[in-house]
Motif scaffolding. Structure first.
Motif, mmCIF file in Angstrom:
data_model
loop_
_atom_site.group_PDB
_atom_site.id
_atom_site.type_symbol
_atom_site.label_atom_id
_atom_site.label_comp_id
_atom_site.label_asym_id
_atom_site.label_seq_id
_atom_site.Cartn_x
_atom_site.Cartn_y
_atom_site.Cartn_z
ATOM 1 N N GLN A 341 112.633 -53.884 -28.688
ATOM 2 C CA GLN A 341 113.992 -54.414 -28.821
ATOM 3 C C GLN A 341 114.407 -54.506 -30.299
ATOM 4 N N LEU A 342 113.543 -55.085 -31.138
ATOM 5 C CA LEU A 342 113.860 -55.219 -32.556
ATOM 6 C C LEU A 342 113.941 -53.850 -33.230
ATOM 7 N N GLY A 343 113.055 -52.944 -32.830
ATOM 8 C CA GLY A 343 113.065 -51.603 -33.407
ATOM 9 C C GLY A 343 114.340 -50.846 -33.091
ATOM 10 N N ALA A 344 114.847 -51.010 -31.872
ATOM 11 C CA ALA A 344 116.110 -50.355 -31.507
ATOM 12 C C ALA A 344 117.252 -50.873 -32.365
ATOM 13 N N GLU A 345 117.228 -52.181 -32.658
ATOM 14 C CA GLU A 345 118.254 -52.758 -33.535
ATOM 15 C C GLU A 345 118.122 -52.219 -34.958
ATOM 16 N N SER A 346 116.892 -52.022 -35.419
ATOM 17 C CA SER A 346 116.677 -51.429 -36.744
ATOM 18 C C SER A 346 117.375 -50.084 -36.856
ATOM 19 N N ARG A 347 117.149 -49.234 -35.882
ATOM 20 C CA ARG A 347 117.754 -47.899 -35.935
ATOM 21 C C ARG A 347 119.277 -47.986 -35.850
ATOM 22 N N GLU A 348 119.778 -48.914 -35.050
ATOM 23 C CA GLU A 348 121.221 -49.060 -34.924
ATOM 24 C C GLU A 348 121.851 -49.463 -36.262
ATOM 25 N N ILE A 349 121.178 -50.327 -37.006
ATOM 26 C CA ILE A 349 121.680 -50.731 -38.321
ATOM 27 C C ILE A 349 121.749 -49.526 -39.261
ATOM 28 N N ILE A 350 120.729 -48.677 -39.228
ATOM 29 C CA ILE A 350 120.747 -47.462 -40.060
ATOM 30 C C ILE A 350 121.918 -46.578 -39.679
ATOM 31 N N LEU A 351 122.106 -46.364 -38.388
ATOM 32 C CA LEU A 351 123.193 -45.495 -37.944
ATOM 33 C C LEU A 351 124.561 -46.084 -38.289
ATOM 34 N N GLU A 352 124.663 -47.400 -38.281
ATOM 35 C CA GLU A 352 125.931 -48.061 -38.596
ATOM 36 C C GLU A 352 126.311 -47.928 -40.067
ATOM 37 N N LYS A 353 125.318 -48.082 -40.971
ATOM 38 C CA LYS A 353 125.642 -48.240 -42.387
ATOM 39 C C LYS A 353 124.902 -47.321 -43.349
ATOM 40 N N TYR A 354 123.657 -46.979 -43.041
ATOM 41 C CA TYR A 354 122.776 -46.460 -44.084
ATOM 42 C C TYR A 354 122.338 -45.009 -43.907
ATOM 43 N N SER A 355 122.917 -44.292 -42.975
ATOM 44 C CA SER A 355 122.550 -42.882 -42.839
ATOM 45 C C SER A 355 123.055 -42.116 -44.058
ATOM 46 N N VAL A 356 122.358 -41.035 -44.391
ATOM 47 C CA VAL A 356 122.702 -40.300 -45.608
ATOM 48 C C VAL A 356 124.122 -39.748 -45.541
ATOM 49 N N ASN A 357 124.590 -39.398 -44.364
ATOM 50 C CA ASN A 357 125.954 -38.870 -44.248
ATOM 51 C C ASN A 357 126.996 -39.945 -44.548
ATOM 52 N N LYS A 358 126.730 -41.172 -44.122
ATOM 53 C CA LYS A 358 127.676 -42.253 -44.415
ATOM 54 C C LYS A 358 127.687 -42.581 -45.906
ATOM 55 N N VAL A 359 126.499 -42.602 -46.522
ATOM 56 C CA VAL A 359 126.433 -42.886 -47.961
ATOM 57 C C VAL A 359 127.046 -41.750 -48.763
ATOM 58 N N LEU A 360 126.815 -40.508 -48.328
ATOM 59 C CA LEU A 360 127.421 -39.361 -49.001
ATOM 60 C C LEU A 360 128.943 -39.460 -48.959
ATOM 61 N N GLU A 361 129.484 -39.889 -47.851
ATOM 62 C CA GLU A 361 130.936 -40.055 -47.747
ATOM 63 C C GLU A 361 131.422 -41.155 -48.702
#
Length: 383
Positions: A341-361
C-alpha cells in the motif's frame, strides 16, 4: 549561427547521473552543447567536452586554474547561455561569466541543496552562505529544488534576477518499475537471496553525511525478531571500512551486504521491499525518488530533501532515531499488505510531481523565459 550553451559542474558524472535529458533537449532544439567539469567520462548529446582542474573545496588552488579555463572558454566560444551546477561549478561558472552578462550572456545556477540549511554545521554557514549570496548578484535565474532552499533564498534576499522552485532533476518511472511477487522471487534467486527475506536498500557514497552507520545500528535492534532481514548497501567511499567493522562488532555482518559501486540500481530495487535513508543533509535525493518509482515504501531520517518526498503515513515515515527506524522496519517486515500500500503511494507521488518529463517541462518553461530575454521570440521544437 547556432546558439551555444555551456553546462558547468564540478564533476562530469553529475551530468551523466542527473542532466542528460536536459542536455539532450537543448541538442534537439538545435543548440551547440558544451560541457566543462572534472573527469573524462564520455557524455552523449555533447559537441565539446572540456576537463577542468576543479576541486570541491573553495579553498583549493586548482580552482584558480579552473576559473581561468572557464573564462577562456567563454571568450573563445561566445556562449549565449551558461547553465551551472554544484557549488564550485556554480561559483566558478558565474564568476567567469559576470563580465559578459551586459553583452547578452544569460546565466542559470541550479542549487542542488545549499550547503547551508537548517541543522547544517556553523562552518557551512560561515563559508557557503556569503559566497552564495554574493554569487546571486551574477545570476539571471537561481533554481532551487526544495521548499527550504527556496524560502532561504527569498528570506535572505538573494539578488538573482529571478528565483524559482522545481521538483528536482526528475526520475524516469519507466526504468524504475514495480514488479510482481513472482518476478521479485526470480530476481532474488539470481542474487542468492531467500524468497521470504525482508530486503532493505540504500544506495549512496559511504561518507559521514550519508551516515550508513545509523542503518547498521538500527538493523542490530531487529536481528532477533527479524533474522531474515538484510540491509543492502550500494556504493563506495571513505566510510566503507568503518561500516564493515561496525557490522562485525554488532554481530550482524552476515545481515549486511556491501555491493560496491553498481549500475543496476533499477534491478536491485525491484528485488527489495523497502528503501531506507540515513543522510544528514539532502537537497532532493534521486536515490529516494528511484525507490519510490519502483513502488517501495521509504523510512528515512529527517532532512529537507527527505521531508519533501516522504509523507508520513502515506508512503512511509520520517523517523528521529535508531529505535524508531527499527520499529518501522519491524512493522513493515510483518505486514506485506502495508508495504504494498505504501509503495503504491510512493510511485503515485513520483508520477504526480517528480517524473523526468514533468521536471523537463518545468525547466523548459524557465529556459524559454530566460532565453527569450536575449531578444526576440525563440521557436522551440517539440519532441
Amino acid at each position: 549561427m547556432k546558439k551555444k550553451i555551456l553546462f558547468c559542474a564540478t564533476v562530469d558524472y553529475h551530468f551523466s547521473l542527473f542532466h542528460l535529458p536536459f542536455i539532450k533537449w537543448f541538442k534537439e532544439q538545435g543548440w551547440e552543447v558544451h560541457v566543462a567539469a572534472a573527469g573524462s567520462l564520455k557524455l552523449p548529446y555533447v559537441d565539446y567536452q572540456f576537463h577542468l582542474p576543479i576541486q570541491r573545496s573553495p579553498l583549493k588552488k586548482d580552482n584558480i586554474a579552473a576559473y581561468k579555463k572557464i573564462n577562456a572558454l567563454i571568450e573563445k566560444y561566445q556562449y549565449d547561455f551558461i547553465d551551472s551546477h554544484t557549488p564550485m561549478g556554480g561559483i566558478l561558472g558565474r564568476l567567469a561569466a559576470r563580465n559578459r552578462r551586459n553583452k547578452g550572456l544569460k546565466v542559470i545556477y541550479t542549487a542542488h541543496g545549499f550547503h547551508f540549511c537548517n541543522g547544517a554545521p556553523l562552518l557551512n554557514w560561515l563559508v557557503y552562505y556569503p559566497i552564495e549570496k554574493i554569487m546571486a548578484h551574477f545570476t539571471d535565474l537561481l533554481i532551487t529544488i526544495n521548499h527550504e532552499d527556496y524560502s532561504l533564498a527569498m528570506k535572505h534576499k538573494f539578488k538573482a534576477k529571478e528565483i524559482a522552485l522545481i521538483h528536482g532533476v526528475g526520475v524516469n518511472p519507466d526504468r524504475f518499475t514495480p514488479v510482481t511477487k513472482i518476478q521479485k522471487g526470480i530476481l532474488r534467486e539470481k542474487h542468492h537471496y531467500h524468497r521470504d527475506a525482508f530486503l532493505m536498500f540504500y544506495g549512496a557514497e559511504f561518507n559521514r553525511n550519508k551516515n550508513q552507520s545509523f542503518l547498521i545500528k538500527a538493523l542490530a535492534h531487529i536481528k532477533e525478531q527479524q533474522p531474515e532481514a538484510r540491509l543492502i548497501l550500494a556504493g563506495e567511499g571513505p566510510e566503507l571500512n568503518h561500516c564493515k567493522e561496525l557490522a562485525e562488532s554488532l554481530g550482524i555482518r552476515h545481515m549486511v551486504d556491501f555491493l560496491g559501486f553498481r549500475k543496476d540500481i533499477d534491478l536491485l530495487l525491484q528485488m527489495c521491499d523497502l528503501v531506507v535513508a540515513s543522510s544528514l543533509r539532502e537537497g532532493l535525493p534521486v536515490n529516494i525518488m528511484e525507490g519510490m518509482a519502483a513502488g517501495l515504501p521509504i523510512v528515512a531520517v529527517p532532512n529537507r530533501g527527505h521531508g519533501e518526498l516522504v509523507c508520513s503515513g502515506r508512503n512511509g515515515w520520517i523517523v528521529k532515531n535508531v529505535n524508531e527506524m527499527a520499529d518501522k522496519v519491524k512493522l513493515l517486515a510483518a505486514d506485506e499488505r502495508l508495504c504494498k500500500q505504501l509503495g503504491a503511494e510512493s510511485r503515485e507521488i513520483i508520477l504526480e510531481k517528480y517524473s523526468v518529463n514533468k521536471v523537463l517541462e518545468e525547466k523548459r518553461k524557465l529556459y524559454k523565459k530566460v532565453i527569450n530575454e536575449m531578444g526576440g521570440e525563440v521557436q522551440w521544437a517539440v519532441h
